[in-house]
Design an enzyme around this catalytic site. Structure first.
Site, PDB file in Angstrom:
ATOM      1  N   LEU A 152      31.903  44.772  43.028  1.00 51.43           N
ATOM      2  CA  LEU A 152      31.120  45.849  42.108  1.00 51.43           C
ATOM      3  C   LEU A 152      32.993  45.909  41.409  1.00 51.43           C
ATOM      4  O   LEU A 152      33.565  46.490  42.037  1.00 51.43           O
ATOM      5  CB  LEU A 152      30.895  46.742  42.784  1.00 51.43           C
ATOM      6  CG  LEU A 152      29.511  46.341  42.862  1.00 51.43           C
ATOM      7  CD1 LEU A 152      28.979  47.952  43.584  1.00 51.43           C
ATOM      8  CD2 LEU A 152      28.303  45.673  41.650  1.00 51.43           C
ATOM      9  N   HIS A 153      32.793  45.299  39.878  1.00 52.22           N
ATOM     10  CA  HIS A 153      34.344  45.653  39.176  1.00 52.22           C
ATOM     11  C   HIS A 153      33.664  45.808  37.501  1.00 52.22           C
ATOM     12  O   HIS A 153      34.941  46.821  37.486  1.00 52.22           O
ATOM     13  CB  HIS A 153      35.101  44.502  39.839  1.00 52.22           C
ATOM     14  CG  HIS A 153      34.656  43.088  38.920  1.00 52.22           C
ATOM     15  ND1 HIS A 153      34.229  42.496  39.465  1.00 52.22           N
ATOM     16  CD2 HIS A 153      35.224  43.045  37.845  1.00 52.22           C
ATOM     17  CE1 HIS A 153      33.828  41.659  38.382  1.00 52.22           C
ATOM     18  NE2 HIS A 153      34.838  41.598  37.134  1.00 52.22           N
ATOM     19  N   ARG A 154      32.500  45.773  37.034  1.00 55.34           N
ATOM     20  CA  ARG A 154      32.853  45.826  35.828  1.00 55.34           C
ATOM     21  C   ARG A 154      32.742  47.112  35.954  1.00 55.34           C
ATOM     22  O   ARG A 154      31.885  47.788  36.168  1.00 55.34           O
ATOM     23  CB  ARG A 154      31.153  44.924  35.862  1.00 55.34           C
ATOM     24  CG  ARG A 154      31.735  43.409  35.844  1.00 55.34           C
ATOM     25  CD  ARG A 154      30.542  42.514  34.664  1.00 55.34           C
ATOM     26  NE  ARG A 154      31.656  41.592  35.165  1.00 55.34           N
ATOM     27  CZ  ARG A 154      32.203  40.673  34.528  1.00 55.34           C
ATOM     28  NH1 ARG A 154      32.858  41.026  33.252  1.00 55.34           N
ATOM     29  NH2 ARG A 154      32.840  39.341  34.847  1.00 55.34           N
ATOM     30  N   PRO A 155      33.076  47.739  34.380  1.00 52.30           N
ATOM     31  CA  PRO A 155      32.725  49.156  34.010  1.00 52.30           C
ATOM     32  C   PRO A 155      31.408  49.940  34.375  1.00 52.30           C
ATOM     33  O   PRO A 155      31.217  50.999  34.109  1.00 52.30           O
ATOM     34  CB  PRO A 155      32.965  48.890  32.545  1.00 52.30           C
ATOM     35  CG  PRO A 155      34.650  48.026  32.717  1.00 52.30           C
ATOM     36  CD  PRO A 155      33.541  46.800  33.511  1.00 52.30           C
ATOM     37  N   ASP A 207      29.029  41.642  40.840  1.00 51.87           N
ATOM     38  CA  ASP A 207      28.842  41.067  39.069  1.00 51.87           C
ATOM     39  C   ASP A 207      29.545  40.457  38.695  1.00 51.87           C
ATOM     40  O   ASP A 207      30.587  40.936  37.710  1.00 51.87           O
ATOM     41  CB  ASP A 207      29.082  42.808  38.576  1.00 51.87           C
ATOM     42  CG  ASP A 207      30.461  43.406  39.547  1.00 51.87           C
ATOM     43  OD1 ASP A 207      31.401  42.992  39.109  1.00 51.87           O
ATOM     44  OD2 ASP A 207      30.732  44.795  38.364  1.00 51.87           O
TER      45      ASP A 207
END
Length: 361
Positions: free
Chosen positions: A208-211, A282
């Site tokens: 997971l890395h998306r804002p 993501d």
């Protein structure tokens, strides 16, 4: 032909590796072609940058602009200022950019303002989501690109809808898959494999890395708790990005299945994916790699710029709610893997096609 190749962030490194190999192959065959590799420094953490150069046998960059982090505007501006000087000191015939990170857009703009040709690898992909910084980077880059290299027929069609000259659009396949095929026999288990008693098919990979998924602490905690629960008796390996780790801080999450690990190098991470039960992510790029390796992938986004991973591949778009993930993951547990295949031209030869075409320009 003198080509300046731009790499700025982890996905870029994976994409430029086979392009450099293809150029060197042509050089050995006597072609008059050379390259200069410029690392913008957008990713500067060793696990997100240096490791990839070492593992993928990418030559040391001729130049590192060392822009590091900052806001979107600060980072983009810093790249443009530094790259303008780089081009003035080291002229070339063409600037080749890959993907959709800030470095891609910034360097394309600088190149065009110096009247240089721009080639965009992975051109034409669109999510339709203007809240994604990457979507803006794609649109701006493609609006000034000269040579478009696409991963799918749908990406080519997107460009034609925008009025791009069809003679400059080339469906060549996926360079990231070139890298995967070139390294499948080199992947190896990470150091924690035995410590965590991992076995093929007994764990899930989470990234997971998306804002929209990680920037709000409470919603991130709820998401992690939900994933921990749906994993059942499977471990969940979560290579956590430094920024996500900072958001969680010292919070005691009391998770039963999720194991936090450092960001992984390419060879370790591909090993983990190839031997996993499923992937929850993501990331758009991971949905491509799982498609080729036949691993079920659940993408926590409301849209994807890679529809072929859904239509042909193993990817399922699940949105951003834990409830929807639980529903679709539950259906997978009940029904098993769905039938899937590998998209056209994802055969490991995209980079060779790109260089062959550029030599004819």
């Amino acid at each position: 032909m003198k080509i300046t190749i731009i790499a700025g962030a982890r996905p870029n490194f994976i994409k430029i590796a086979p392009i450099i190999k293809a150029i060197e192959k042509k050089q050995n065959e006597g072609a008059t072609i050379s390259y200069r590799l410029v690392h913008t420094g957008q990713h500067y953490d060793k696990n997100l940058s240096d490791t990839f150069f070492e593992e993928l046998n990418i030559p040391k960059p001729n130049s590192n602009l060392e822009v590091k982090s900052g806001s979107q505007a600060e980072q983009t501006g810093a790249i443009m200022v530094a790259f303008e000087k780089e081009l003035q000191q080291n002229p070339c015939d063409l600037v080749l950019v890959v993907g959709d990170v800030n470095s891609t857009m910034a360097c394309a703009i600088v190149a065009k303002k110096q009247n240089l040709k721009v080639a965009h690898v992975e051109a034409g992909i669109r999510s339709g989501d203007m809240t994604m910084p990457e979507e803006i980077n794609r649109i701006v880059t493609d609006s000034i690109t000269d040579y478009f290299f696409t991963t799918s027929t749908s990406a080519s069609e997107n460009l034609l809808k925008y009025g791009v000259d069809a003679t400059n659009v080339h469906f060549v396949g996926n360079v990231m898959i070139d890298t995967l095929y070139q390294n499948l026999d080199r992947i190896f288990e990470p150091f924690f494999w035995n410590e965590y008693q991992l076995e093929t098919g007994n764990y899930i990979i989470l990234t997971l890395h998306r804002p929209s998924n990680v920037d709000e602490e409470q919603s991130l905690i709820q998401l992690l708790q939900g994933i921990d629960k749906l994993a059942g008796d499977k471990k969940v390996i979560f290579p956590i990005h430094p920024r996500t780790k900072a958001i969680l801080g010292e919070t005691n999450l009391e998770l039963k299945n999720i194991l936090f690990v450092e960001p992984q190098g390419y060879l370790n991470f591909m090993y983990l994916i190839k031997n996993s039960f499923a992937v929850i992510t993501d990331s758009g790029g991971i949905s491509e790699e799982t498609t080729v390796m036949g691993i079920p992938c659940f993408t926590m986004r409301n849209n994807t710029e890679r529809p072929e991973t859904q239509i042909i591949g193993t990817n399922t778009l699940v949105g951003t709610s834990i409830e929807n993930l639980e529903k679709l993951f539950g259906e997978f547990l009940k029904n098993g893997k769905r039938q899937a295949g590998i998209p056209e031209l994802w055969d490991g030869k995209a980079s060779e096609r790109i260089i062959e075409i550029l030599l004819q320009k």
